[in-house]
Design a protein around this motif. Structure first.
Motif, PDB file in Angstrom:
ATOM      1  N   MET A   1       0.850  -1.167   0.000  1.00 17.56           N
ATOM      2  CA  MET A   1       0.000   0.000   0.000  1.00 17.56           C
ATOM      3  C   MET A   1       0.892   1.226   0.000  1.00 17.56           C
ATOM      4  O   MET A   1       1.735   1.362   0.856  1.00 17.56           O
ATOM      5  N   THR A   2       0.679   2.077  -0.992  1.00 15.80           N
ATOM      6  CA  THR A   2       1.508   3.274  -1.042  1.00 15.80           C
ATOM      7  C   THR A   2       0.769   4.411  -1.725  1.00 15.80           C
ATOM      8  O   THR A   2      -0.100   4.195  -2.556  1.00 15.80           O
ATOM      9  N   ASP A   3       1.149   5.612  -1.341  1.00 19.26           N
ATOM     10  CA  ASP A   3       0.651   6.787  -2.036  1.00 19.26           C
ATOM     11  C   ASP A   3       1.723   7.319  -2.990  1.00 19.26           C
ATOM     12  O   ASP A   3       1.502   8.271  -3.711  1.00 19.26           O
ATOM     13  N   ASN A   4       2.896   6.671  -2.982  1.00 22.42           N
ATOM     14  CA  ASN A   4       3.991   7.087  -3.834  1.00 22.42           C
ATOM     15  C   ASN A   4       4.741   5.850  -4.315  1.00 22.42           C
ATOM     16  O   ASN A   4       5.675   5.377  -3.668  1.00 22.42           O
ATOM     17  N   ARG A   5       4.330   5.332  -5.453  1.00 22.58           N
ATOM     18  CA  ARG A   5       4.879   4.080  -5.974  1.00 22.58           C
ATOM     19  C   ARG A   5       6.386   4.173  -6.249  1.00 22.58           C
ATOM     20  O   ARG A   5       7.127   3.232  -5.998  1.00 22.58           O
ATOM     21  N   ASN A   6       6.850   5.313  -6.734  1.00 28.03           N
ATOM     22  CA  ASN A   6       8.272   5.479  -7.025  1.00 28.03           C
ATOM     23  C   ASN A   6       9.113   5.409  -5.760  1.00 28.03           C
ATOM     24  O   ASN A   6      10.162   4.769  -5.733  1.00 28.03           O
ATOM     25  N   ARG A   7       8.673   6.082  -4.698  1.00 28.94           N
ATOM     26  CA  ARG A   7       9.402   6.046  -3.428  1.00 28.94           C
ATOM     27  C   ARG A   7       9.453   4.629  -2.884  1.00 28.94           C
ATOM     28  O   ARG A   7      10.505   4.136  -2.476  1.00 28.94           O
ATOM     29  N   THR A   8       8.313   3.940  -2.904  1.00 26.94           N
ATOM     30  CA  THR A   8       8.246   2.585  -2.374  1.00 26.94           C
ATOM     31  C   THR A   8       9.123   1.643  -3.178  1.00 26.94           C
ATOM     32  O   THR A   8       9.868   0.836  -2.611  1.00 26.94           O
ATOM     33  N   ALA A   9       9.061   1.734  -4.504  1.00 23.15           N
ATOM     34  CA  ALA A   9       9.899   0.873  -5.347  1.00 23.15           C
ATOM     35  C   ALA A   9      11.373   1.112  -5.048  1.00 23.15           C
ATOM     36  O   ALA A   9      12.165   0.162  -4.965  1.00 23.15           O
ATOM     37  N   SER A  10      11.753   2.362  -4.848  1.00 26.12           N
ATOM     38  CA  SER A  10      13.133   2.689  -4.528  1.00 26.12           C
ATOM     39  C   SER A  10      13.543   2.088  -3.184  1.00 26.12           C
ATOM     40  O   SER A  10      14.637   1.524  -3.044  1.00 26.12           O
ATOM     41  N   GLU A  11      12.664   2.191  -2.177  1.00 26.52           N
ATOM     42  CA  GLU A  11      12.961   1.636  -0.847  1.00 26.52           C
ATOM     43  C   GLU A  11      13.075   0.115  -0.895  1.00 26.52           C
ATOM     44  O   GLU A  11      13.967  -0.472  -0.284  1.00 26.52           O
ATOM     45  N   VAL A  12      12.173  -0.536  -1.613  1.00 24.46           N
ATOM     46  CA  VAL A  12      12.194  -1.999  -1.720  1.00 24.46           C
ATOM     47  C   VAL A  12      13.432  -2.439  -2.510  1.00 24.46           C
ATOM     48  O   VAL A  12      14.118  -3.389  -2.119  1.00 24.46           O
ATOM     49  N   ARG A  13      13.747  -1.748  -3.609  1.00 22.74           N
ATOM     50  CA  ARG A  13      14.941  -2.072  -4.394  1.00 22.74           C
ATOM     51  C   ARG A  13      16.193  -1.942  -3.526  1.00 22.74           C
ATOM     52  O   ARG A  13      17.088  -2.785  -3.565  1.00 22.74           O
ATOM     53  N   HIS A  14      16.260  -0.875  -2.713  1.00 25.73           N
ATOM     54  CA  HIS A  14      17.399  -0.666  -1.817  1.00 25.73           C
ATOM     55  C   HIS A  14      17.501  -1.809  -0.799  1.00 25.73           C
ATOM     56  O   HIS A  14      18.599  -2.297  -0.518  1.00 25.73           O
ATOM     57  N   ALA A  15      16.368  -2.255  -0.265  1.00 31.09           N
ATOM     58  CA  ALA A  15      16.369  -3.368   0.703  1.00 31.09           C
ATOM     59  C   ALA A  15      16.922  -4.635   0.065  1.00 31.09           C
ATOM     60  O   ALA A  15      17.717  -5.354   0.683  1.00 31.09           O
ATOM     61  N   PHE A  16      16.517  -4.919  -1.161  1.00 34.03           N
ATOM     62  CA  PHE A  16      17.023  -6.108  -1.864  1.00 34.03           C
ATOM     63  C   PHE A  16      18.520  -5.983  -2.119  1.00 34.03           C
ATOM     64  O   PHE A  16      19.286  -6.911  -1.874  1.00 34.03           O
ATOM     65  N   THR A  17      18.953  -4.834  -2.635  1.00 28.51           N
ATOM     66  CA  THR A  17      20.367  -4.626  -2.947  1.00 28.51           C
ATOM     67  C   THR A  17      21.222  -4.744  -1.692  1.00 28.51           C
ATOM     68  O   THR A  17      22.261  -5.408  -1.697  1.00 28.51           O
ATOM     69  N   LYS A  18      20.771  -4.150  -0.609  1.00 28.00           N
ATOM     70  CA  LYS A  18      21.497  -4.192   0.667  1.00 28.00           C
ATOM     71  C   LYS A  18      21.626  -5.617   1.190  1.00 28.00           C
ATOM     72  O   LYS A  18      22.590  -5.965   1.857  1.00 28.00           O
TER      73      LYS A  18
ATOM     74  N   ASN B   1      18.162  -9.054  -5.835  1.00 29.91           N
ATOM     75  CA  ASN B   1      17.742  -8.183  -6.926  1.00 29.91           C
ATOM     76  C   ASN B   1      16.230  -8.125  -6.951  1.00 29.91           C
ATOM     77  O   ASN B   1      15.560  -9.140  -6.733  1.00 29.91           O
ATOM     78  N   LEU B   2      15.689  -6.967  -7.239  1.00 30.79           N
ATOM     79  CA  LEU B   2      14.250  -6.785  -7.357  1.00 30.79           C
ATOM     80  C   LEU B   2      13.839  -7.074  -8.789  1.00 30.79           C
ATOM     81  O   LEU B   2      14.358  -6.462  -9.721  1.00 30.79           O
ATOM     82  N   GLY B   3      12.916  -8.033  -8.963  1.00 29.11           N
ATOM     83  CA  GLY B   3      12.418  -8.355 -10.292  1.00 29.11           C
ATOM     84  C   GLY B   3      11.338  -7.376 -10.717  1.00 29.11           C
ATOM     85  O   GLY B   3      10.925  -6.507  -9.962  1.00 29.11           O
ATOM     86  N   THR B   4      10.859  -7.528 -11.939  1.00 34.03           N
ATOM     87  CA  THR B   4       9.784  -6.675 -12.438  1.00 34.03           C
ATOM     88  C   THR B   4       8.453  -7.122 -11.840  1.00 34.03           C
ATOM     89  O   THR B   4       8.333  -8.214 -11.281  1.00 34.03           O
ATOM     90  N   ASP B   5       7.436  -6.276 -11.970  1.00 37.25           N
ATOM     91  CA  ASP B   5       6.106  -6.602 -11.451  1.00 37.25           C
ATOM     92  C   ASP B   5       5.651  -7.960 -11.956  1.00 37.25           C
ATOM     93  O   ASP B   5       5.672  -8.222 -13.157  1.00 37.25           O
ATOM     94  N   GLY B   6       5.271  -8.841 -11.043  1.00 37.44           N
ATOM     95  CA  GLY B   6       4.713 -10.143 -11.406  1.00 37.44           C
ATOM     96  C   GLY B   6       5.723 -11.173 -11.852  1.00 37.44           C
ATOM     97  O   GLY B   6       5.333 -12.255 -12.298  1.00 37.44           O
TER      98      GLY B   6
END
Length: 142
Positions: free
Chosen positions: A1-18, A22-27
């Motif tokens: 759930m997000t009001d800012n998809r770009n921010r959330t995608a960036s945070e999730v991508r950072h969590a995976f990288t850290k 690697n974060l895959g594409t949607d689905g």
């Protein structure tokens, strides 16, 4: 759930990288999970659940019981179970992994660290995994 998809995608991508992932594409891994309705209990209710139309009854080592059904039949099965005198402790539609991956100690540490980071993100509502961590590996993590 997000009001800012770009921010959330960036945070999730950072969590995976850290965490070394690697974060895959949607689905990209959606085919590995099936949407399932789960009704959780603490008492033995196998016969009533199967008569109500449940797909399966899973008894866990702690004595709790999950009744699985299709998401479409979840409400009907729950109502039948309540009518039979079995009040659930939880009811939800979730994703069940079709296949499971057994993790070694190193990979289990990485996954648990990643899950902790993802669950701490405000915009992340649920985290699903197909990981299997043996009791021996869990004991080593404690």
């Amino acid at each position: 759930m997000t009001d800012n998809r770009n921010r959330t995608a960036s945070e999730v991508r950072h969590a995976f990288t850290k965490s070394g992932g690697n974060l895959g594409t949607d689905g990209s891994v959606a085919y590995m999970f099936s949407k399932t309705g789960i009704i959780s209990y603490e008492d033995s209710i196998t016969e009533a659940a199967l008569e109500a139309g449940a797909e399966d009854v899973i008894v866990h080592s702690d004595g709790s019981i999950d009744v699985t059904t299709t998401p479409e039949e979840l409400a009907e099965v729950k109502e039948a179970m309540v009518a039979a005198g079995f009040e659930p402790i939880n009811t939800e539609v979730t994703f069940e992994a079709a296949t499971h991956a057994e993790l070694n100690l190193n990979d289990a540490e990485k996954l648990l660290r990643l899950v902790d980071v993802l669950e701490d993100l405000d915009d992340v509502q649920n985290v699903y995994s197909n990981a299997e961590i043996s009791d021996e590996v869990l004991a080593q993590l404690e």
